[in-house]
Design a protein around this motif. Structure first.
Motif, PDB file in Angstrom:
ATOM      1  N   GLN A  47       4.767   6.246   1.340  1.00 40.74           N
ATOM      2  CA  GLN A  47       4.648   4.689   0.683  1.00 40.74           C
ATOM      3  C   GLN A  47       3.946   3.358   1.728  1.00 40.74           C
ATOM      4  O   GLN A  47       3.088   2.525   1.064  1.00 40.74           O
ATOM      5  CB  GLN A  47       5.962   4.494  -0.607  1.00 40.74           C
ATOM      6  CG  GLN A  47       5.921   5.295  -1.611  1.00 40.74           C
ATOM      7  CD  GLN A  47       7.185   4.983  -2.064  1.00 40.74           C
ATOM      8  OE1 GLN A  47       7.689   3.404  -1.970  1.00 40.74           O
ATOM      9  NE2 GLN A  47       8.014   5.956  -2.234  1.00 40.74           N
ATOM     10  N   GLN A  50       0.547   4.063   1.712  1.00 40.65           N
ATOM     11  CA  GLN A  50      -0.533   3.789   0.914  1.00 40.65           C
ATOM     12  C   GLN A  50      -0.126   2.010   0.452  1.00 40.65           C
ATOM     13  O   GLN A  50      -1.290   1.627  -1.228  1.00 40.65           O
ATOM     14  CB  GLN A  50      -0.063   4.291  -0.393  1.00 40.65           C
ATOM     15  CG  GLN A  50      -0.356   6.084   0.020  1.00 40.65           C
ATOM     16  CD  GLN A  50       0.075   7.187  -0.610  1.00 40.65           C
ATOM     17  OE1 GLN A  50       0.884   6.949  -1.910  1.00 40.65           O
ATOM     18  NE2 GLN A  50       0.511   8.613  -0.554  1.00 40.65           N
ATOM     19  N   ALA A 186       4.502   9.317  -6.568  1.00 36.48           N
ATOM     20  CA  ALA A 186       4.055   7.841  -6.421  1.00 36.48           C
ATOM     21  C   ALA A 186       5.230   7.029  -6.600  1.00 36.48           C
ATOM     22  O   ALA A 186       5.386   6.623  -8.113  1.00 36.48           O
ATOM     23  CB  ALA A 186       2.473   8.185  -6.699  1.00 36.48           C
TER      24      ALA A 186
END
Length: 264
Positions: A47, A50, A186
């Protein structure tokens, strides 16, 4: 095994009377590092990469210091296995500073996490679960102190360091069980769900105890006996692990959890 001592500033020169240095502690340290890193890839490192992770600076500091520990552990084990005692001693001083930082950051993160759970409406569940990180940090620092107290008895010292590290990996190991139960969508994190009951933490914890059991088995297979440090580790950790469940339900623990919120 008498030639690998993970973290110490003043450890004596390891004996080499039994041949080339054993790599048991290198492999145990590497296993701890893999658990620490892989466990947090989906809910933190991926994370971060991203740019989807949202957390406080305290969370990032927690990630840094708790990842630095197993990295240092591996490097120290490798240094001793290769005969780099001088550098091992120098970095051992850094290990003492890092362990103390982990203790303080770990406690602060646990309390802030509990307050977050209370704000989400999980008041008592959040207070109950606080016992899990507190026990992990307490076990880590207790055995770290035992390792420092045995700094001139390397066979005890290096085993206590592994016991301490196994104790503090509970959050990382619990992530594997979290992924099995909830998947790896996600942006998904444990605080997206209600706090787990304290009893649910036992399976990940007992899984980590297998690191200690593994060290004991290797000792037995190679030398015909188990070093007492492993037995002390299991003899203290397992009862504490079991007692955290009833302790978390007591009025005294709930009052203690509420008292801690005064400091944040």
């Amino acid at each position: 095994m008498a030639t690998v001592a993970p973290l110490t500033a003043l450890a004596p020169e390891p004996t080499r009377s039994r041949g080339r240095p054993s790599t048991m502690f290198v492999w145990l340290s590497a296993l701890c590092l893999l658990i620490a890193v892989i466990g947090f890839i989906p809910t933190y490192w991926a994370q971060i990469a991203q740019n989807t992770f949202r957390g406080t600076p305290l969370i990032h500091l927690h990630a840094i210091v708790f990842t630095a520990w197993p990295l240092l552990l591996v490097s120290q084990s490798v240094l001793i296995a290769r005969g780099g005692l001088r550098h091992h001693r120098a970095w051992g001083l850094a290990g003492i500073v890092l362990a103390t930082t982990m203790f303080l950051v770990g406690l602060a993160t646990a309390v802030v996490g509990m307050e977050h759970r209370i704000a989400q409406g999980y008041g008592d569940l959040g207070r109950h679960f606080l016992v899990v990180p507190f026990a992990a940090i307490g076990g880590f620092y207790g055995f770290f102190i035992a390792a420092i107290a045995n700094i001139n008895r390397s066979e005890w010292h290096k085993r206590f360091i592994i016991v301490a590290t196994a104790s503090v990996l509970q959050a990382a190991m619990a992530r594997f069980f979290f992924y099995a139960a909830h998947g790896m969508a996600a942006g998904q994190r444990p605080d997206s769900f209600p706090p787990a009951p304290v009893a649910a933490s036992l399976l990940p914890i007992f899984t980590l105890d297998l690191i200690i059991v593994g060290g004991a088995v290797i000792d037995w297979r190679r030398g015909g006996k188990v070093h007492p440090a492993w037995l002390w580790g299991l003899g203290i950790l397992v009862p504490v692990q079991l007692l955290r469940v009833p302790l978390s339900q007591t009025d005294a623990w709930m009052a203690f959890a509420d008292w801690l919120t005064r400091f944040t």
